[in-house]
Design a protein around this motif. Structure first.
Motif, mmCIF file in Angstrom:
data_model
loop_
_atom_site.group_PDB
_atom_site.id
_atom_site.type_symbol
_atom_site.label_atom_id
_atom_site.label_comp_id
_atom_site.label_asym_id
_atom_site.label_seq_id
_atom_site.Cartn_x
_atom_site.Cartn_y
_atom_site.Cartn_z
ATOM 1 N N VAL A 9 12.723 -14.383 1.392
ATOM 2 C CA VAL A 9 12.262 -13.912 0.084
ATOM 3 C C VAL A 9 12.685 -12.461 -0.099
ATOM 4 N N ASP A 10 13.293 -12.188 -1.254
ATOM 5 C CA ASP A 10 13.652 -10.822 -1.637
ATOM 6 C C ASP A 10 12.411 -10.182 -2.254
ATOM 7 N N LEU A 11 11.844 -9.164 -1.575
ATOM 8 C CA LEU A 11 10.599 -8.558 -2.040
ATOM 9 C C LEU A 11 10.828 -7.543 -3.150
ATOM 10 N N ASP A 12 12.064 -7.144 -3.361
ATOM 11 C CA ASP A 12 12.342 -6.104 -4.355
ATOM 12 C C ASP A 12 12.955 -6.639 -5.636
ATOM 13 N N THR A 143 0.223 -8.220 -4.358
ATOM 14 C CA THR A 143 1.430 -8.291 -3.530
ATOM 15 C C THR A 143 1.384 -7.310 -2.364
ATOM 16 N N THR A 146 -1.876 -8.014 2.887
ATOM 17 C CA THR A 146 -1.138 -8.776 3.897
ATOM 18 C C THR A 146 -2.009 -9.938 4.357
ATOM 19 N N ASP A 150 1.493 -13.892 7.905
ATOM 20 C CA ASP A 150 2.351 -13.584 6.738
ATOM 21 C C ASP A 150 2.461 -14.800 5.829
ATOM 22 N N ALA A 153 4.167 -14.744 0.268
ATOM 23 C CA ALA A 153 5.009 -13.682 -0.273
ATOM 24 C C ALA A 153 5.155 -13.974 -1.760
ATOM 25 N N GLY A 155 7.248 -13.312 -5.142
ATOM 26 C CA GLY A 155 8.541 -12.777 -5.546
ATOM 27 C C GLY A 155 9.271 -13.656 -6.542
ATOM 28 N N HIS A 182 17.897 -4.744 -0.410
ATOM 29 C CA HIS A 182 16.504 -5.109 -0.696
ATOM 30 C C HIS A 182 15.765 -5.527 0.573
ATOM 31 N N ARG A 183 14.457 -5.293 0.568
ATOM 32 C CA ARG A 183 13.624 -5.763 1.670
ATOM 33 C C ARG A 183 13.520 -7.290 1.582
ATOM 34 N N VAL A 185 11.851 -10.900 3.581
ATOM 35 C CA VAL A 185 10.908 -11.406 4.568
ATOM 36 C C VAL A 185 11.244 -12.874 4.820
#
Ligand SMILES: [Zn+2]
Length: 191
Positions: A9-12, A143, A146, A150, A153, A155, A182-183, A185
């Motif tokens: 998953v792209d968090l940004d 978002t 935590t 995990d 997420a 996104g 991008h961050r 996960v």
């Protein structure tokens, strides 16, 4: 073996640029030979996906098996989760207070989950939600909380691979670079 998935998953990513980012990510995956550009019937729960490419092994830690299934790219607002099971607690982004959803004897704690469940619904509808922490009383962006294992997420862009061996850290870094740094996960689970 069941159906095992790993979702990166792209968090940004924000809504406006998901399609461009999805194309950049796919372009990199195809150039590296990790998946093929064409779409075939190779993923669970979707009409088509990108099957493994000739260099799929570059993406994994150990070649435990040859992946038979492919990649589906999710490009809409999505609550990504780990499939089976559910989270047992959430941790406040402000005070690190831990909100347990179950007792030691695995009995549900009444009322503990509801504020989170409601916030998840609101986020699904609007892309924005917060939960007030029962310890510090401050409102924490959904978002930013935590989760045990995990579990969630939130996104707009996810690369979901079905039935591949565990991905390597280097692969995640490469995909992150392809997404403009991008961050990302990695979420794994079974269905
Ligand atoms: Zn708190």
């Amino acid at each position: 073996m069941g159906n095992y998935f790993q979702t990166i998953v792209d968090l940004d990513a924000v809504h406006a640029d998901t399609r461009t980012l999805a194309a950049s990510g796919l372009d990199w995956l195809v150039r590296e030979g990790i998946v093929r550009a064409e779409l075939t019937d190779c993923v669970l729960g979707a009409p088509s996906g990108h099957p493994p490419g000739p260099s799929w092994a570059k993406a994994v830690d150990q070649e435990d098996w040859v992946p038979s299934d492919g990649l589906r790219i999710e490009t809409s607002r999505t609550v990504f989760d780990c499939g089976q099971g559910e989270p047992s607690f959430a941790v406040c982004p402000h005070c690190a207070g831990r909100v347990d959803f179950y007792t030691d004897r695995m009995e549900e704690i009444e009322g503990a989950w509801e504020p989170f469940g409601e916030a998840i619904n609101v986020w699904s509808d609007t892309g924005s939600a917060a939960v007030a922490c029962p310890y510090c009383r401050r409102s924490g962006d959904l978002t930013a909380w935590t989760w045990s294992d995990d579990y969630f997420a939130f996104g707009y862009l996810g690369f979901q691979f079905w039935d591949w061996p565990a991905f390597s850290a280097g692969f995640l870094e490469g995909l992150s670079r392809a997404l403009g740094g991008h961050r990302v996960v990695l979420m794994g689970g079974k269905l």
